[in-house]
Structure formats: structure tokens, C-alpha cells
Design a protein around this motif. Sequence first.
Motif, PDB file in Angstrom:
ATOM      1  N   MET A  12      10.714   2.439  16.644  1.00 41.63           N
ATOM      2  CA  MET A  12      11.127   2.475  15.354  1.00 41.63           C
ATOM      3  C   MET A  12       9.949   2.153  14.277  1.00 41.63           C
ATOM      4  O   MET A  12       9.092   1.486  14.596  1.00 41.63           O
ATOM      5  CB  MET A  12      12.112   1.245  15.209  1.00 41.63           C
ATOM      6  CG  MET A  12      13.647   1.712  15.915  1.00 41.63           C
ATOM      7  SD  MET A  12      14.709   0.321  15.467  1.00 41.63           S
ATOM      8  CE  MET A  12      16.134   1.058  16.317  1.00 41.63           C
ATOM      9  N   ASP A  13      10.325   2.785  13.111  1.00 40.56           N
ATOM     10  CA  ASP A  13       9.325   2.787  12.061  1.00 40.56           C
ATOM     11  C   ASP A  13       8.666   1.337  11.644  1.00 40.56           C
ATOM     12  O   ASP A  13       7.617   0.985  11.532  1.00 40.56           O
ATOM     13  CB  ASP A  13       9.983   3.410  10.835  1.00 40.56           C
ATOM     14  CG  ASP A  13       9.641   4.881  10.864  1.00 40.56           C
ATOM     15  OD1 ASP A  13       9.135   5.416  11.821  1.00 40.56           O
ATOM     16  OD2 ASP A  13      10.006   5.457   9.771  1.00 40.56           O
ATOM     17  N   THR A  27      15.261   9.359  23.705  1.00 44.94           N
ATOM     18  CA  THR A  27      14.187   8.591  23.433  1.00 44.94           C
ATOM     19  C   THR A  27      12.925   9.003  23.385  1.00 44.94           C
ATOM     20  O   THR A  27      12.681  10.149  23.906  1.00 44.94           O
ATOM     21  CB  THR A  27      14.350   7.436  25.002  1.00 44.94           C
ATOM     22  OG1 THR A  27      15.616   6.943  25.156  1.00 44.94           O
ATOM     23  CG2 THR A  27      13.212   6.285  24.865  1.00 44.94           C
ATOM     24  N   PRO A  28      12.054   8.581  22.355  1.00 42.96           N
ATOM     25  CA  PRO A  28      10.686   9.235  22.184  1.00 42.96           C
ATOM     26  C   PRO A  28       9.963   8.875  23.107  1.00 42.96           C
ATOM     27  O   PRO A  28       9.160   7.868  23.009  1.00 42.96           O
ATOM     28  CB  PRO A  28      10.248   8.502  20.589  1.00 42.96           C
ATOM     29  CG  PRO A  28      11.046   7.322  20.678  1.00 42.96           C
ATOM     30  CD  PRO A  28      12.433   7.503  21.439  1.00 42.96           C
ATOM     31  N   SER A  29       9.867   9.319  24.393  1.00 39.28           N
ATOM     32  CA  SER A  29       9.157   9.303  25.454  1.00 39.28           C
ATOM     33  C   SER A  29       8.186  10.481  25.886  1.00 39.28           C
ATOM     34  O   SER A  29       8.128  10.621  27.092  1.00 39.28           O
ATOM     35  CB  SER A  29       9.836   8.743  26.524  1.00 39.28           C
ATOM     36  OG  SER A  29      10.829   9.748  26.973  1.00 39.28           O
ATOM     37  N   ARG A  83       4.542   6.315  10.275  1.00 37.54           N
ATOM     38  CA  ARG A  83       5.447   5.324  10.082  1.00 37.54           C
ATOM     39  C   ARG A  83       5.353   4.632   8.697  1.00 37.54           C
ATOM     40  O   ARG A  83       4.267   4.577   8.047  1.00 37.54           O
ATOM     41  CB  ARG A  83       5.066   4.128  11.007  1.00 37.54           C
ATOM     42  CG  ARG A  83       5.576   4.308  12.313  1.00 37.54           C
ATOM     43  CD  ARG A  83       5.220   3.035  13.094  1.00 37.54           C
ATOM     44  NE  ARG A  83       5.511   3.021  14.534  1.00 37.54           N
ATOM     45  CZ  ARG A  83       5.711   2.132  15.474  1.00 37.54           C
ATOM     46  NH1 ARG A  83       5.108   0.711  15.061  1.00 37.54           N
ATOM     47  NH2 ARG A  83       6.314   2.233  16.483  1.00 37.54           N
ATOM     48  N   LYS A  84       6.616   4.740   8.052  1.00 34.83           N
ATOM     49  CA  LYS A  84       6.733   4.238   6.662  1.00 34.83           C
ATOM     50  C   LYS A  84       5.591   4.731   5.655  1.00 34.83           C
ATOM     51  O   LYS A  84       4.798   4.160   4.939  1.00 34.83           O
ATOM     52  CB  LYS A  84       6.410   2.331   6.477  1.00 34.83           C
ATOM     53  CG  LYS A  84       7.514   1.696   7.569  1.00 34.83           C
ATOM     54  CD  LYS A  84       8.477   2.076   6.948  1.00 34.83           C
ATOM     55  CE  LYS A  84       8.762   0.938   5.869  1.00 34.83           C
ATOM     56  NZ  LYS A  84      10.314   1.017   5.030  1.00 34.83           N
ATOM     57  N   HIS A 130       5.939  12.834  13.852  1.00 39.57           N
ATOM     58  CA  HIS A 130       6.965  12.194  13.534  1.00 39.57           C
ATOM     59  C   HIS A 130       8.086  11.804  14.524  1.00 39.57           C
ATOM     60  O   HIS A 130       7.931  12.530  15.461  1.00 39.57           O
ATOM     61  CB  HIS A 130       7.767  13.090  12.417  1.00 39.57           C
ATOM     62  CG  HIS A 130       7.083  13.297  11.116  1.00 39.57           C
ATOM     63  ND1 HIS A 130       7.384  12.363  10.118  1.00 39.57           N
ATOM     64  CD2 HIS A 130       6.076  14.135  10.558  1.00 39.57           C
ATOM     65  CE1 HIS A 130       6.599  12.711   9.031  1.00 39.57           C
ATOM     66  NE2 HIS A 130       5.838  13.762   9.312  1.00 39.57           N
ATOM     67  N   LEU A 131       8.757  10.880  14.466  1.00 40.91           N
ATOM     68  CA  LEU A 131       9.636  10.311  15.406  1.00 40.91           C
ATOM     69  C   LEU A 131      10.895  10.904  15.356  1.00 40.91           C
ATOM     70  O   LEU A 131      11.867  10.465  14.776  1.00 40.91           O
ATOM     71  CB  LEU A 131       9.805   8.908  15.383  1.00 40.91           C
ATOM     72  CG  LEU A 131       8.273   7.985  15.319  1.00 40.91           C
ATOM     73  CD1 LEU A 131       8.669   6.479  15.339  1.00 40.91           C
ATOM     74  CD2 LEU A 131       7.422   8.364  16.520  1.00 40.91           C
TER      75      LEU A 131
END
Length: 279
Positions: free
Chosen positions: A263-264, A48-50, A64-65, A13-14
Motif C-alpha cells: 500500500m502507498d 496481489t502485487p507480486s 507512492r503518494k 504504479h501499483l
Amino acid sequence: MRVVRISCVGTRHLSPPSSASAHSDVSASSAGLSNADAEDASCGGTGTPSLRIKKRLTCVCFYRKRAYERICSNLTPLQEERLKRLTKRMNNCFDASRPDHQDALRALWSATYPEKKLEALISDQWKDMGWQGKDPSTDFRGGGFISLENLLFFAKTFPTSFQSLLKKQGGKRAAWEYPFAVAGVNITFMIMQMLDLEASKPRTFVRSVFLQMLSENEWAFDLLYCVAFAVMDKQWLDRNATYMEFNDVLRCTRAQLERELMMDDVFRIEDMPSFSLLS
């Protein structure tokens, strides 16, 4: 971050890591965040998702979604072809002796100043565009020929935004502004570093996400460049920055781009919230 085993893939998950189990499939720094994450905190971001992808994973799934989207390190033939072409562009150094590179410089001048004649390829006129001297070829060291292509693409695709940024028309400007053209070269270099496209295997999620976008649109890199320029200028104005703070502004610009790419609802460059800054 939640990680679930699904066959050979890691799933995330982000969101920030919440348990030690996350590190079984996804590795980060000892604090659970990369350097970009720590820097992002100083830019007003939430991280930041890195996070790094371990080499043994062939695919990573993003949630996502309410659906899983698989992003694989094994590229499709189309991705391989487009990445190869883009990498070739990135490795093409500017050569002032090449007629096609000279023509590209003239094309940039014509797109920037359609009513003004360029007297010569080496001329003080270039300083009006934000080059450091009268010979712009000396400013391409970091970005190469692709940085000139990026500027030309920006000028032709989003002429209103290009001219607005060139003329510093928006907001309250600093007494010592950033030089437009040189800033553009630095933005190209920043994006190349962020995407890490020359790595043999994907080392960041942002790179993998971008490769998905590249398969949808061969001009994804150039479009991202235009977004990045607009974001950089907005960051500049929001921070009331001066020339000496340019590197800090560029760092925060990178952090925002990374957040938006993850982003999603972002599956194309055009889906990025900051794409709306362009006109």
C-alpha cells in the motif's frame, strides 16, 4: 501497470498491467499475474502485487503518494547485515538438547502461563498451548527455532492479543479450532516463503519492500509475524472456518499481508492497516 524508463530502473504504479509495454521491464506469468494473484481473487482481494522482477534490473521504483520510491536489489550495508542475521535465525533448527533452546521453551511457558508451573519440558501441559503432543520440539520442523522466538516475541510484546488468541476469546469460535502453537509455527513458515529472503536477488516486490522495512527496524520480521497471527484469526472468524480449512485461511492471510505491504502509505510494519488488530 505503467512502466517508464528512468535510467536503469523500471517504474510501476501499483495497479494491474494495462499494456504490453509493462512487460518490457517487469515479467509475470502468461496471464500477467502470479499464482498468488490468482489465489488472491478467491480470498476477496483485487490482486496481489507480486509480479516478478527481472534479474537485469538493479532497482525498481514504486509510485507512492505522488513520489517515486526506489527499491534496489543492491542492498545497503545495513540491509545486508540485518538480512544476514535474520537469515541465520531462519536457518537455526530447533535442538532440544541445547540449553538455550530449552530455556526459550521455558520462557515461552512462563510468558504464556505466568501463574502455572511447568512440570517438565516433556509434559502433557504443552497440549494446553496447542502443541500436538507432550513434546513441543517435534512440532518445530517447518519453522525452526525462529518460530519459537516469534511466539515468545508475540507473548511479550502484545500480551493482550496473544492471550486473546490463545484462549480463543474473540468472535464465534468453531467446534474444531486451530491449535494455537502449531498455527504459530505454520505462520512463521508462511512468512518465510512469502518474503523469499534467501534468494540471491529479489524476485518479488514484497521482498524488496520488506528489506526496506528491515533497515528501519531489525524486529520487522517478528512484528510482521504478530500482525499475521492477528490477521489469520480474523480471517478464520470471518470465514467461519473449521480446522480442515486452515490452509485456505493461511493462504488468504498471506494474500492480505502482501496487499497491505504494497500500500502507498505503508513504509513500516506499524503502518499496515491490520497492525491495529494488535494490543
